[in-house]
Design an enzyme around this catalytic site. Structure first.
Site, short mmCIF file in Angstrom:
data_model
loop_
_atom_site.label_atom_id
_atom_site.label_comp_id
_atom_site.label_asym_id
_atom_site.label_seq_id
_atom_site.Cartn_x
_atom_site.Cartn_y
_atom_site.Cartn_z
N HIS A 72 9.68 -13.94 1.34
CA HIS A 72 10.09 -13.59 -0.02
C HIS A 72 11.40 -14.35 -0.24
O HIS A 72 12.42 -14.00 0.35
CB HIS A 72 10.26 -12.06 -0.09
CG HIS A 72 11.00 -11.56 -1.28
ND1 HIS A 72 10.41 -10.75 -2.21
CD2 HIS A 72 12.28 -11.71 -1.68
CE1 HIS A 72 11.29 -10.44 -3.15
NE2 HIS A 72 12.43 -11.00 -2.85
N LEU A 120 0.82 -1.23 0.00
CA LEU A 120 0.00 0.00 0.00
C LEU A 120 0.85 1.27 0.00
O LEU A 120 0.33 2.36 -0.24
CB LEU A 120 -0.95 0.00 1.20
CG LEU A 120 -2.11 -1.00 1.10
CD1 LEU A 120 -2.91 -1.03 2.40
CD2 LEU A 120 -3.03 -0.66 -0.07
N ARG A 121 2.12 1.16 0.31
CA ARG A 121 3.09 2.28 0.23
C ARG A 121 2.88 3.38 1.25
O ARG A 121 3.59 4.38 1.21
CB ARG A 121 3.11 2.91 -1.17
CG ARG A 121 3.33 1.94 -2.33
CD ARG A 121 4.62 1.21 -2.24
NE ARG A 121 4.90 0.50 -3.49
CZ ARG A 121 5.73 -0.54 -3.56
NH1 ARG A 121 6.36 -0.98 -2.48
NH2 ARG A 121 5.96 -1.13 -4.71
N ASP A 152 0.58 -9.47 -5.37
CA ASP A 152 1.84 -8.75 -5.19
C ASP A 152 1.71 -7.34 -5.82
O ASP A 152 2.62 -6.87 -6.51
CB ASP A 152 3.04 -9.50 -5.79
CG ASP A 152 4.38 -8.94 -5.29
OD1 ASP A 152 4.37 -8.03 -4.44
OD2 ASP A 152 5.43 -9.42 -5.76
N PHE A 202 11.58 -3.09 -9.30
CA PHE A 202 10.82 -4.31 -9.56
C PHE A 202 9.37 -4.11 -9.16
O PHE A 202 9.08 -3.44 -8.18
CB PHE A 202 11.39 -5.47 -8.73
CG PHE A 202 12.78 -5.89 -9.11
CD1 PHE A 202 12.98 -6.78 -10.15
CD2 PHE A 202 13.89 -5.41 -8.41
CE1 PHE A 202 14.27 -7.20 -10.49
CE2 PHE A 202 15.18 -5.82 -8.75
CZ PHE A 202 15.37 -6.71 -9.80
N ASN A 244 6.89 -3.25 4.02
CA ASN A 244 8.07 -2.53 3.51
C ASN A 244 7.73 -1.08 3.14
O ASN A 244 7.99 -0.63 2.03
CB ASN A 244 8.72 -3.27 2.34
CG ASN A 244 7.79 -3.42 1.14
OD1 ASN A 244 6.58 -3.38 1.30
ND2 ASN A 244 8.35 -3.58 -0.03
N ASN A 280 9.98 -8.96 -9.22
CA ASN A 280 10.79 -9.77 -8.33
C ASN A 280 9.86 -10.71 -7.58
O ASN A 280 9.01 -10.24 -6.84
CB ASN A 280 11.53 -8.85 -7.34
CG ASN A 280 12.33 -9.63 -6.31
OD1 ASN A 280 12.23 -10.85 -6.22
ND2 ASN A 280 13.10 -8.93 -5.50
#
Ligand SMILES: [Zn+2]
Length: 446
Positions: free
Chosen positions: A194, A78-79, A320, A338, A109, A293
Site C-alpha cells: 500500500h 474481511l474484517r 479493495d 477510508f 489488517n 485510500n
C-alpha cells in the site's frame, strides 16, 4: 481440530459433477474463446465435453452467457477477527460469491492484525467453518503493521499465507522494507504494498487539487504514492524480490511501473473500480462513500490507469473491498474512515468502464481477474484447463441491472455506486464444481 494443509485453499468439502451447455467459453490462460460445452467431473474440469449419461448430473444452459474461470479478487478486507460489525468471513465470502468471485485474498489488517501464525490459524479455521468461496490469507510485513520490526515471515509462510502486506499501512522505513524483501525473496513470496508516504500525505483526506481547494479539505498529493512506488521499484531491483503495488491511483505511478517493467523489474500493479469510474469531483457533496485510500484523483489519472490496463502495465483488477458500518461513515468527511465495499459491484463497473468503453475486450479483462492473479500468487486456480479445479463464473454480458445497496450480502452498505445502472453481472458462481450461488435461487445450502 483437524489441521488444514497449508498449501490448499480452505474450501470446499464437496466435489460434484456438472454439465454447462452452449456457453461462450473464455479461458485467458490458454487463449481459448469459443462457444461450446464444459463437463465437470467430481469437481475437476474434464477433458471430455460429452453430455453426461447420468441424468442426476445437473445441467446449466449457458446460452448467451460467458463461461469464465472463477474470478479471483486479490484485495479484500474481511474484517474477521475483530470487526464483525463491518463484515465477517461468512458475509464477506457471500458478497464475493454474489459478485462472481470464487477466490479471494484476505488482507491482514484485522484486529488483532495477522502478524503471526496464531491469527492465520484462526482465520483459516473460521474460513473452513463459514466461507462459501476459497479464502487465501496474507500476513503482515511488520509486527502490528507498525513498520518497525519484521513479522515472523517464515512462520507466516508455514501457517499458509501466500503473500505479505501491511495494507492500510505502509512501511516508511526503507531499511525495514529492504530486509522484508530479502526474506520474501527467500520464500519466493509476493510482497504487496500500500504505497503511501506518511509525511507527504499527512492530514490529507482527498486528492490535492482544484476540488480540495474548492471544498476546503486537506489535500493528499499524488507524490505521496509515487514516492513509495519508486522506492519499491528500486528495492525490488536491489533484492530481486517480487513486489506488487496495490490500488494505483496516480498517473505518474503508472508511468513509473511501465518504465520499470521495461527494465525487467519484478513489479506488478493493480487498479480498482472506483479509481476508474470516479474522480475527485464526486466529493462535491461531501458524501463519505467517496472517501477512500488512496483518494479519487483527476481525469488525467483515470486516463493513465486505463492506458496502463490497455498496454498491460497494470495486470490486475481487484476491489479493495473495505466494509465500514453506517455509523462509522455517517460523520463529517474529514472524520470518516477510508474505504468502500466493492465485491458485489466490481464486475459490473469493470464491464461499464472497460468493455463498454472498449478499453479491453472480455478475454483481456477476464485475464486480469483470473490467470494473472493466479500466476502472481502461484495458486492453482484461474484456468479452465483439463484437470483444473472447476472454479467457474458464468457472466451475463448483457445482464443490465441497477445497484441497490440494501440488497448487498455484505454486512456493510458503504458504496458510491448505489443506484448506478451496470451492463453486466455474474449469474452463477461455481467452486470445485458446486454452484455456491446463482442469480435466480441465491445461495446453496451450506
Ligand atoms: Zn490499501
Amino acid at each position: 481440530m483437524t489441521p488444514i494443509p497449508s498449501h490448499l485453499p480452505i474450501r470446499p468439502r464437496e466435489r460434484p459433477s456438472l454439465f454447462i451447455r452452449d456457453g461462450r467459453i473464455i479461458d485467458p490462460a490458454s487463449g481459448r474463446d469459443e462457444v461450446g460445452d464444459l463437463l465437470v467431473v467430481e469437481g475437476l474440469i474434464s477433458q471430455s465435453t460429452a453430455a453426461p449419461t447420468d441424468s442426476s448430473v445437473p445441467v446449466i444452459d449457458a446460452q448467451g452467457l460467458i463461461v469464465a474461470p472463477g474470478l479471483i479478487d486479490m484485495h479484500v478486507h474481511l474484517r474477521e477477527p475483530g470487526g464483525g460489525q463491518k463484515e465477517t468471513i461468512a458475509t464477506g465470502t457471500r458478497a464475493a460469491a454474489a459478485g462472481g468471485f470464487t477466490s479471494i485474498l484476505a488482507m491482514p489488517n484485522t484486529t488483532p492484525p495477522a502478524d503471526g501464525p496464531n491469527t492465520i490459524a484462526l482465520m483459516r479455521q473460521r474460513a473452513l467453518e463459514t466461507a462459501c468461496v476459497n479464502v487465501y490469507t496474507t500476513g503482515c510485513i511488520t509486527v502490528g503493521m507498525k513498520g518497525e520490526q519484521l513479522a515472523p515471515i517464515g512462520s507466516l509462510v508455514k501457517a499458509g499465507v501466500i503473500a505479505i502486506t501491511d495494507d492500510g499501512h505502509c512501511v516508511q522505513n526503507n531499511e525495514v522494507m529492504r530486509r522484508a524483501l530479502d526474506y520474501a525473496r527467500m520464500f519466493d513470496l509476493l510482497t504487496l504494498d500500500h504505497c503511501q508516504d506518511y509525511n507527504l500525505s499527512a492530514g490529507g483526506v482527498m486528492h490535492e487539487g482544484y476540488w480540495s481547494t474548492v471544498l476546503g479539505l486537506p489535500g493528499w498529493p499524488r507524490i505521496a504514492e509515487d514516492m513509495i512506488v519508486a522506492r519499491n521499484i528500486l528495492l525490488s531491483e536491489l533484492t530481486g524480490a517480487r513486489v506488487h503495488v496495490q490500488h494505483l491511483s496516480s498517473g505518474d505511478s503508472v508511468r513509473l511501473v511501465r518504465e520499470a517493467k521495461k527494465r525487467g523489474v519484478k513489479i506488478s500493479a493493480e487498479a480498482m473500480p472506483h479509481h476508474l469510474a470516479l474522480t475527485d469531483a464526486a466529493i462535491e457533496g461531501y458524501n463519505t462513500n467517496f472517501k477512500m485510500n488512496p483518494p479519487l484523483r483527476e481525469r488525467a489519472d483515470q486516463e493513465a490507469l486505463l492506458a496502463g490496463l490497455a498496454d498491460g502495465t497494470i495486470e490486475i483488477l481487484a476491489s479493495d473491498h473495505a466494509p465500514h458500518a453506517s455509523y462509522e461513515k455517517e460523520v463529517e468527511f474529514a472524520d470518516a474512515p477510508f474505504g468502500i465495499v466493492g465485491l458485489e459491484t466490481e464486475l459490473g463497473i469493470f464491464a461499464k468502464v472497460l468493455i463498454e468503453e472498449r478499453v479491453l475486450d472480455w478475454p483481456q479483462m477476464l485475464a486480469k481477474l483470473t490467470v494473472n492473479p493466479a500466476r502472481l500468487l502461484k495458486i492453482d486456480r484461474g484456468t479452465l484447463a483439463h484437470g483444473a479445479a472447476a472454479d467457474i463464473t458464468l457472466i451475463d454480458p448483457k445482464g443490465a441491472w441497477k445497484v441497490d445497496a440494501e440488497k448487498f450480502h455484505s454486512l456493510s452498505r458503504n458504496t458510491p455506486f448505489h443506484g448506478w445502472d451496470l451492463p453486466a453481472r455474474a449469474t452463477h458462481t461455481i467452486v470445485d464444481g458446486r454452484v455456491v450461488w446463482n442469480l435466480e435461487r441465491g445461495f446453496a445450502e451450506a
